[in-house]
Design a protein around this motif. Structure first.
Motif, short mmCIF file in Angstrom:
data_model
loop_
_atom_site.label_atom_id
_atom_site.label_comp_id
_atom_site.label_asym_id
_atom_site.label_seq_id
_atom_site.Cartn_x
_atom_site.Cartn_y
_atom_site.Cartn_z
N ASP A 152 -8.80 0.43 2.16
CA ASP A 152 -9.06 0.30 3.59
C ASP A 152 -8.91 1.65 4.28
O ASP A 152 -8.23 2.56 3.78
N HIS A 153 -9.55 1.76 5.47
CA HIS A 153 -9.49 3.00 6.23
C HIS A 153 -9.18 2.74 7.71
O HIS A 153 -9.24 3.67 8.52
N HIS A 154 -8.86 1.50 8.08
CA HIS A 154 -8.56 1.20 9.47
C HIS A 154 -7.13 1.64 9.82
O HIS A 154 -6.21 1.48 9.02
N GLU A 155 -6.97 2.15 11.02
CA GLU A 155 -5.63 2.54 11.45
C GLU A 155 -4.71 1.33 11.50
O GLU A 155 -3.52 1.42 11.17
N SER A 156 -5.26 0.19 11.90
CA SER A 156 -4.48 -1.06 11.97
C SER A 156 -4.67 -1.85 10.68
O SER A 156 -5.23 -2.93 10.68
N ALA A 157 -4.18 -1.30 9.58
CA ALA A 157 -4.44 -1.91 8.28
C ALA A 157 -3.40 -2.96 7.89
O ALA A 157 -3.67 -3.79 7.02
N PHE A 158 -2.24 -2.92 8.53
CA PHE A 158 -1.14 -3.78 8.10
C PHE A 158 -0.78 -4.76 9.21
O PHE A 158 -0.57 -4.37 10.36
N LEU A 159 -0.68 -6.03 8.84
CA LEU A 159 -0.35 -7.06 9.82
C LEU A 159 1.11 -6.95 10.26
O LEU A 159 1.44 -7.24 11.41
N THR A 160 1.99 -6.53 9.35
CA THR A 160 3.42 -6.45 9.64
C THR A 160 4.02 -5.20 9.01
O THR A 160 3.45 -4.65 8.05
N PRO A 161 5.17 -4.73 9.49
CA PRO A 161 5.87 -3.62 8.82
C PRO A 161 6.21 -3.96 7.37
O PRO A 161 6.24 -3.07 6.52
N ALA A 162 6.47 -5.24 7.09
CA ALA A 162 6.78 -5.64 5.72
C ALA A 162 5.58 -5.41 4.80
O ALA A 162 5.74 -5.00 3.65
N ASP A 163 4.37 -5.66 5.32
CA ASP A 163 3.16 -5.39 4.52
C ASP A 163 3.02 -3.90 4.23
O ASP A 163 2.66 -3.50 3.12
N ALA A 164 3.29 -3.07 5.25
CA ALA A 164 3.21 -1.62 5.06
C ALA A 164 4.21 -1.15 4.01
O ALA A 164 3.90 -0.32 3.14
N ALA A 165 5.43 -1.71 4.06
CA ALA A 165 6.46 -1.35 3.09
C ALA A 165 6.06 -1.81 1.69
O ALA A 165 6.28 -1.09 0.70
N HIS A 166 5.46 -2.99 1.60
CA HIS A 166 5.01 -3.51 0.31
C HIS A 166 3.97 -2.58 -0.31
O HIS A 166 4.01 -2.28 -1.51
N PHE A 167 3.04 -2.10 0.52
CA PHE A 167 2.02 -1.17 0.03
C PHE A 167 2.66 0.13 -0.46
O PHE A 167 2.31 0.65 -1.53
N GLU A 168 3.59 0.66 0.31
CA GLU A 168 4.23 1.94 -0.05
C GLU A 168 4.98 1.84 -1.37
O GLU A 168 5.08 2.82 -2.11
N GLN A 169 5.48 0.65 -1.68
CA GLN A 169 6.28 0.47 -2.90
C GLN A 169 5.43 0.12 -4.11
O GLN A 169 5.93 0.11 -5.24
N ASP A 170 4.14 -0.14 -3.89
CA ASP A 170 3.27 -0.53 -4.99
C ASP A 170 3.05 0.63 -5.95
O ASP A 170 2.76 1.76 -5.53
N GLN A 171 3.19 0.37 -7.23
CA GLN A 171 3.05 1.41 -8.25
C GLN A 171 1.83 1.18 -9.16
O GLN A 171 1.71 1.81 -10.20
N GLY A 172 0.95 0.29 -8.76
CA GLY A 172 -0.12 -0.11 -9.66
C GLY A 172 -1.33 0.80 -9.70
O GLY A 172 -2.21 0.61 -10.54
N ASN A 173 -1.43 1.78 -8.81
CA ASN A 173 -2.59 2.68 -8.76
C ASN A 173 -3.90 1.91 -8.62
O ASN A 173 -4.93 2.28 -9.18
N ARG A 174 -3.85 0.83 -7.84
CA ARG A 174 -5.04 0.02 -7.60
C ARG A 174 -5.22 -0.27 -6.11
O ARG A 174 -6.16 -0.97 -5.74
N LYS A 175 -4.32 0.24 -5.27
CA LYS A 175 -4.39 -0.02 -3.83
C LYS A 175 -4.36 1.32 -3.10
O LYS A 175 -3.47 2.15 -3.34
N PHE A 176 -5.36 1.52 -2.23
CA PHE A 176 -5.57 2.83 -1.63
C PHE A 176 -5.85 2.71 -0.13
O PHE A 176 -6.56 1.79 0.31
N TYR A 177 -5.33 3.68 0.61
CA TYR A 177 -5.46 3.64 2.06
C TYR A 177 -5.53 5.05 2.62
O TYR A 177 -4.74 5.91 2.25
#
Length: 324
Positions: free
Chosen positions: A76-101
Motif C-alpha cells: 500500500d501507498h496511502h498515508e492512512s494505511a492503518f486502521l489502528t495503532p495496533a495494526d501499524a505496530a503489527h506491520f512493523e513487527q512483521d518479519q515475513g518480507n511479504r508486506k510493504f508500505y
C-alpha cells in the motif's frame, strides 16, 4: 494453489495493482496458481470479513492493512494505511518480507513494480505502460485540468469504466487483461467497448451538473450531488470549472454509502497547506495528504452532510488565514 487478491475496487490503481501483483507472483513466486480477485471498498463499519480470506495465500493491494494471520502479502501507498495503532505496530513487527508500505509513491502499482524488481528479480518492462499511467492518474500528474477532463487517452477511458461500473465481477474480469495487454487493446474488448458511449455521455452530463451545483468561495469548492447517480464522476472536473480553487469538498451517494470526497487542485495558484488525509481520519476516513475521502452508511446522510460542511469551513478558514 489458489491465491485470492484483494484490491481497491472501482479504482484504476487498485485494479492495476492486482494485475501487476498477479503477473509478478506467477513469474517470480510460482506459476501453478489460480488467482481469484476480490474488490474492497471503503465503507462505514468493518472493512474486512475474515471468512473471505480463504485462499492458500491471501494478498491485499492498494488498500488498508489487515493484521489477520491469513494475509500473506500486502502492498500500500496511502498515508492512512492503518486502521489502528495496533495494526501499524503489527506491520512493523512483521518479519515475513511479504508486506510493504511506502506513502511516497504516487501509485501502488509503481510501488509493487519497484519492490518486485528489487527484492524478487521481476522485470517490469512489459508492464511499463500500466505503471506509467497509474502514476499519472493516481498522482494527478496531468499537465492541466483540461487534459484530465477531456478523457482522450485509453488509460483515462479505462479509469472511467472502472470507477463507474456497477456490474458484479466486471473489474475482476478486466484485471487479467491489464496484466498482459496494451491499454488500447483492452478498450476494444467487446465487454469494455460497449460501456464507453453511455459513460462518455454521462461524463458530459456530470460536467453540467457539477457546474450548476458547485459553490466556490475562499479558495474552496463545495458541491452536493447526492440526488444524482454520480459516484465515480471525474474528480478533476471541479478544478476544470474553477481553476482558481485550492480545495474541493463533494458529497455523492451510492447504494451502500454517502461519500465525502476531499481534494486539492493539482494546478492551484497557491500551494495547499492542509493535510487532507489527517482531516478525513478524524471522521473515520483517510487517503493522501492531497486527496482523501470518508464513507458514511446511507442511513447517516445527515452525519455526512455535517462532516462535509465542517471540512468546508475548515478549509476556507485556512485559505483566508493564508491570505492574511
Amino acid at each position: 494453489m489458489r491465491v485470492r487478491v484483494f484490491y481497491h475496487d472501482r479504482c484504476f490503481d487498485g485494479a492495476s495493482s492486482a494485475a501487476l501483483f498477479s503477473r509478478f507472483y506467477r513469474e517470480r513466486i510460482r506459476d501453478d496458481v489460480e488467482f481469484v480477485f476480490s474488490g474492497l471498498l471503503h465503507r462505514a463499519g468493518a472493512l474486512f470479513n475474515e471468512n473471505d480470506f480463504d485462499g492458500d495465500e491471501n494478498a491485499i493491494v492498494d488498500f488498508k492493512y489487515s493484521s489477520s494471520p491469513k494475509i500473506t502479502w500486502w502492498f500500500d501507498h496511502h498515508e492512512s494505511a492503518f486502521l489502528t495503532p495496533a495494526d501499524a505496530a503489527h506491520f512493523e513487527q512483521d518479519q515475513g518480507n511479504r508486506k510493504f508500505y511506502d506513502p511516497a509513491f504516487k501509485s501502488c502499482t509503481s510501488f509493487i513494480a519497484m519492490v518486485a524488481e528489487e527484492r524478487f528479480g521481476f522485470n517490469p518492462a512489459p508492464v511499463a505502460e500500466l505503471v506509467h499511467w497509474t502514476d499519472i492518474i493516481d498522482g494527478a500528474l496531468y499537465s492541466d485540468a483540461r487534459t484530465a477532463v477531456e478523457m482522450k487517452e485509453p488509460a483515462m477511458k479505462l479509469t472511467m469504466v472502472i470507477e463507474s461500473s456497477q456490474e458484479h465481477g466486471f473489474v475482476s474480469r478486466l484485471i487479467p487483461l491489464l496484466a498482459v495487454k496494451p491499454l488500447s487493446e483492452i478498450l476494444r474488448e467487446p465487454f469494455v467497448a460497449s460501456l464507453l458511449p453511455p459513460l462518455l455521455e454521462r461524463h458530459q452530463r456530470s460536467i453540467s451538473i457539477l457546474k450548476e451545483r458547485s459553490e466556490f468561495k475562499d479558495g474552496t469548492i463545495f458541491f452536493d450531488v447526492t440526488d444524482h447517480e454520480l459516484e465515480g464522476y471525474n474528480k478533476f472536473v471541479p478544478y476544470y470549472l474553477h481553476p482558481q480553487s485550492i480545495y474541493s469538498v463533494g458529497l455523492s451517494r451510492s447504494s451502500f454509502r454517502v461519500k465525502v470526497s476531499v481534494g486539492s487542485n493539482p494546478w492551484a495558484p497557491t500551494e495547499p497547506t492542509v493535510n487532507l488525509a489527517k482531516v478525513c481520519e478524524r471522521y473515520g476516513g483517510g487517503g493522501h495528504a492531497r486527496v482523501g475521502a470518508i464513507s458514511f452508511d446511507v442511513s447517516h446522510n445527515d452525519e455526512a452532510h455535517r462532516a462535509a460542511q465542517q471540512i468546508v469551513e475548515e478549509l476556507r478558514a485556512s485559505v483566508r488565514a493564508q491570505g492574511e
